[in-house]
Motif scaffolding. Structure first.
Motif, short mmCIF file in Angstrom:
data_model
loop_
_atom_site.label_atom_id
_atom_site.label_comp_id
_atom_site.label_asym_id
_atom_site.label_seq_id
_atom_site.Cartn_x
_atom_site.Cartn_y
_atom_site.Cartn_z
N ARG A 107 0.84 -1.21 0.00
CA ARG A 107 0.00 0.00 0.00
C ARG A 107 0.87 1.26 0.00
NH1 ARG A 107 -5.48 -0.57 1.79
NH2 ARG A 107 -5.83 -2.66 2.65
N ASP A 108 1.93 1.23 0.82
CA ASP A 108 2.83 2.40 0.90
C ASP A 108 3.46 2.68 -0.46
OD1 ASP A 108 2.26 2.50 3.57
OD2 ASP A 108 4.20 1.73 4.24
N ALA A 109 3.84 1.61 -1.17
CA ALA A 109 4.48 1.80 -2.47
C ALA A 109 3.48 2.43 -3.45
CB ALA A 109 5.01 0.47 -3.00
N ILE A 110 2.23 1.98 -3.39
CA ILE A 110 1.19 2.60 -4.23
C ILE A 110 1.04 4.07 -3.85
CG2 ILE A 110 -1.29 2.63 -4.77
CD1 ILE A 110 -1.31 -0.42 -4.34
N ASP A 111 0.99 4.34 -2.53
CA ASP A 111 0.84 5.73 -2.08
C ASP A 111 2.01 6.59 -2.53
OD1 ASP A 111 -1.54 5.16 -0.91
OD2 ASP A 111 -0.76 4.96 1.13
N LEU A 112 3.21 6.02 -2.46
CA LEU A 112 4.39 6.78 -2.92
C LEU A 112 4.23 7.14 -4.39
CD1 LEU A 112 7.37 7.80 -2.56
CD2 LEU A 112 8.07 5.55 -3.39
N GLU A 119 0.50 8.78 -13.46
CA GLU A 119 -0.81 8.86 -14.10
C GLU A 119 -1.63 7.61 -13.90
OE1 GLU A 119 -1.17 10.00 -18.29
OE2 GLU A 119 0.95 10.46 -17.99
N ALA A 120 -0.94 6.51 -13.69
CA ALA A 120 -1.62 5.22 -13.58
C ALA A 120 -0.67 4.28 -12.84
CB ALA A 120 -1.92 4.67 -14.96
N ILE A 121 -1.24 3.27 -12.21
CA ILE A 121 -0.42 2.37 -11.40
C ILE A 121 -0.76 0.92 -11.70
CG2 ILE A 121 0.07 1.62 -9.03
CD1 ILE A 121 -0.13 4.56 -8.26
N ASP A 134 -9.47 -4.80 -4.47
CA ASP A 134 -10.74 -4.24 -4.92
C ASP A 134 -11.01 -2.91 -4.22
OD1 ASP A 134 -11.91 -5.82 -6.95
OD2 ASP A 134 -12.47 -7.37 -5.52
N GLU A 135 -10.77 -2.87 -2.92
CA GLU A 135 -10.99 -1.64 -2.14
C GLU A 135 -10.07 -0.51 -2.58
OE1 GLU A 135 -10.65 -1.79 2.21
OE2 GLU A 135 -12.04 -3.50 2.04
N ILE A 136 -8.80 -0.85 -2.80
CA ILE A 136 -7.83 0.17 -3.23
C ILE A 136 -8.28 0.79 -4.54
CG2 ILE A 136 -5.47 0.45 -4.13
CD1 ILE A 136 -4.59 -1.54 -1.92
N ILE A 137 -8.73 -0.06 -5.46
CA ILE A 137 -9.19 0.44 -6.76
C ILE A 137 -10.39 1.36 -6.58
CG2 ILE A 137 -10.39 -0.30 -8.88
CD1 ILE A 137 -8.46 -2.70 -8.95
N GLU A 138 -11.30 0.97 -5.66
CA GLU A 138 -12.50 1.79 -5.45
C GLU A 138 -12.16 3.16 -4.87
OE1 GLU A 138 -14.90 -0.96 -3.21
OE2 GLU A 138 -14.98 -2.23 -5.01
N GLN A 139 -11.11 3.20 -4.04
CA GLN A 139 -10.80 4.45 -3.37
C GLN A 139 -9.86 5.36 -4.17
OE1 GLN A 139 -9.42 2.94 0.35
NE2 GLN A 139 -11.47 2.27 0.96
N SER A 140 -9.29 4.84 -5.25
CA SER A 140 -8.29 5.63 -5.97
C SER A 140 -8.90 6.39 -7.13
CB SER A 140 -7.19 4.70 -6.49
OG SER A 140 -6.36 5.41 -7.38
N GLU A 141 -8.49 7.64 -7.29
CA GLU A 141 -8.93 8.41 -8.46
C GLU A 141 -8.03 8.11 -9.65
OE1 GLU A 141 -9.15 12.54 -7.49
OE2 GLU A 141 -10.39 12.09 -5.73
N ILE A 305 -5.05 -0.99 -20.25
CA ILE A 305 -6.19 -0.80 -19.35
C ILE A 305 -6.11 0.54 -18.63
CG2 ILE A 305 -7.12 -1.57 -17.11
CD1 ILE A 305 -6.83 -4.44 -18.09
N VAL A 306 -4.92 0.88 -18.15
CA VAL A 306 -4.82 2.12 -17.37
C VAL A 306 -4.67 3.37 -18.24
CG1 VAL A 306 -4.12 1.21 -15.15
CG2 VAL A 306 -2.36 1.58 -16.89
#
Lengths: 331, 331
Positions: A107-112, A119-121, A134-141, A305-306
């Motif tokens: 999660r930290d690496a995604i946040d970084l 632009e996309a991860i 699934d949750e991370i995807i839902e919460q990310s813009e 996809i991204v």
């Protein structure tokens, strides 16, 4: 000053084709892309990305999270290569961050990467569960795509190979060659990839009316070293088998070493197969029967996809049996 | 909540040792570090890095620039692994960016990492010259270290192996085994590593009173595929040789395939050696004689140079001969 025209001339294609290959929005054949990449390299052509970035206040980068325990091997080096090349095809820069040793660090690496304005991860998860992803995807813009997991709630945000089905295809081939005492070197415990392949092995045996013998199952941790140790353990049990199927090619090469040390010839005395279709399998002596995992396609799909979600729908990819010299026909 | 104490207990060391290993400022034995990393993984312990970063307005990250053409192989996957692991030992996150296909794009990748507020940057250059790298270091406020180049003006900002000397050591060994007709598969033209190894080959022959035979020199581009093609080209020339020295292990494995296809046995009919000490060399049959490049040490040193410069001085590392089965003694 090198222009796009110089690249097109050297690659023997039109300017428009180079442009299409670079913006990545339209399909360009692999072979043509390879020629264009080669021509870009030879001419030193550089799309003026940085100037564009500065104007946009964007980094024009795509993030990738993989945990460092996985970097050290041909499978992941091939993945990082394809991720960088496909990002470049879309005019983006790949930025890799380390997921380290836990779901929290993934999660930290995604946040970084988000804080770096990627632009996309893309994430190849090791610790995060499907539900957490699934949750991370839902919460990310920011668009996020998950590699090598089937997400139930976000099927359009993942790419994966059906490992159980690939393993079934391999087992069908081995059984058809007359092998019934097939040992299996499983990958790391808890790895979804490893567990799917193991399930494929068990199911294929049962479907063929063969009760799996627990003496024929050993565990490795994906590395060649661990495959070697697993091979030694299997041989030390002194139970009969005619074939070893390893959970990946790296472990298969380790098993081969253990067999050689025990005076067993491949494939005359024991057959061997793996998964992944890594480079070494093609060059090993004997060359290694394996399942080709379409990494290039999967990563191209993930990047698509991204970055251009409108062009991308389905998420499942198929492994493909690659028959080589390491499996002997007993019939 | 997992604490540092849980990690220390599981690793069988003191809290202070875990702390030392994590902040990386004091020497901790490799074996102990490995136990601690294992314990961190098992317990799921997470130093609260992100909170610290947020407080500092720092990303606590170290950048690494490598060009994507190099990602796809065991040597660079090992480098990226060690870079991530050693950055983590210093409490930092590794961020990898792609140097793509030109000196300008290598500069762009450095600029991107600087704009991402990386604390320090490592670069394994492919296109930037030593002079350009010296300039970049002079103009940057962020510490930069260059891997695999000897910088004349900034000897304390680089780590490298003396490839020519390593090659001389290999050649001395091959000559001492009675080989005088030694073919050489050089790496990509213009690569400083490749040219140093080639110079080492030529010098060693001349020092032994042997005039290099241009018929015994072929070129590859570092990949296993290119080694296979080079091996076929060499065999097609139909000139006598007793040994092939390849510019890296990947190409050596390709040469081995070409030899097998020609019905030549290793090492009975032809001896073979490489450079890098990649994992596959140890597991190949016959196991491959090679030069160990101390990648872990070099990367640890590079990370040390940028993060704790006061502890790091010298920059040169030595390759080491690893004798295995692939070279036969003719005497």
């Amino acid at each position: 000053m090198v222009t796009i025209l110089d690249v097109a001339r050297l690659a023997g294609v039109s300017k428009a084709t180079v442009s299409r290959a670079l913006n990545g929005k339209v399909f360009v054949r692999e072979e043509v892309k390879a020629r264009i990449m080669q021509a870009i390299e030879e001419t030193g052509y550089k799309p003026n990305q940085l100037a564009r970035n500065l104007a946009n206040n964007k980094t024009n980068s795509v993030g990738l999270v993989i945990t460092n325990g996985l970097y050290n091997g041909p499978f992941f080096s091939s993945m990082i290569y394809h991720a960088a090349t496909n990002s470049e095809m879309h005019g983006r820069q790949l930025v890799l961050a380390d997921g380290k040793h836990s779901a929290q660090e993934e999660r930290d690496a995604i946040d970084l990467l988000l804080s770096l304005r990627c632009e996309a991860i893309m994430i190849y998860p090791k610790y995060l569960t499907v539900e957490e992803l699934d949750e991370i995807i839902e919460q990310s813009e920011t668009p996020i795509v998950v590699i090598n997991r089937e997400l139930v709630r976000h099927r359009s945000q993942c790419v994966f190979v059906d490992h159980q089905q690939s393993c079934a295809a391999m087992m069908a081939y081995l059984l058809a060659q007359g092998h019934t005492r097939i040992a299996f070197v499983a990958g790391s415990e808890g790895s979804p990839t490893g567990e799917s392949r193991l399930a494929g092995y068990h199911n294929a045996l049962r479907n063929a009316g063969i009760e799996p013998d627990p003496q024929l199952l050993v565990r490795g941790t994906w590395s060649t070293d661990s495959g070697y140790e697993a091979g030694r353990e299997l041989l030390a049990r002194d139970v009969p088998f005619t074939c070893v199927l390893a959970g990946n090619d790296d472990m298969a090469i380790g098993v081969a070493k253990a067999c050689h040390e025990a005076g067993l010839r491949l494939p005359q005395d024991v057959s061997l197969a793996g998964f992944d279709d890594s480079v070494i399998g093609k060059y090993y002596n004997p060359s290694l029967t394996t399942i080709h995992v379409p990494m290039d396609e999967m990563i191209r799909h993930a990047v698509g996809i991204v970055l251009t979600p409108e062009d991308n729908a389905s998420c499942s990819h198929q492994g493909e049996l690659v028959r080589r010299e390491s499996v002997r026909t007993l019939l």
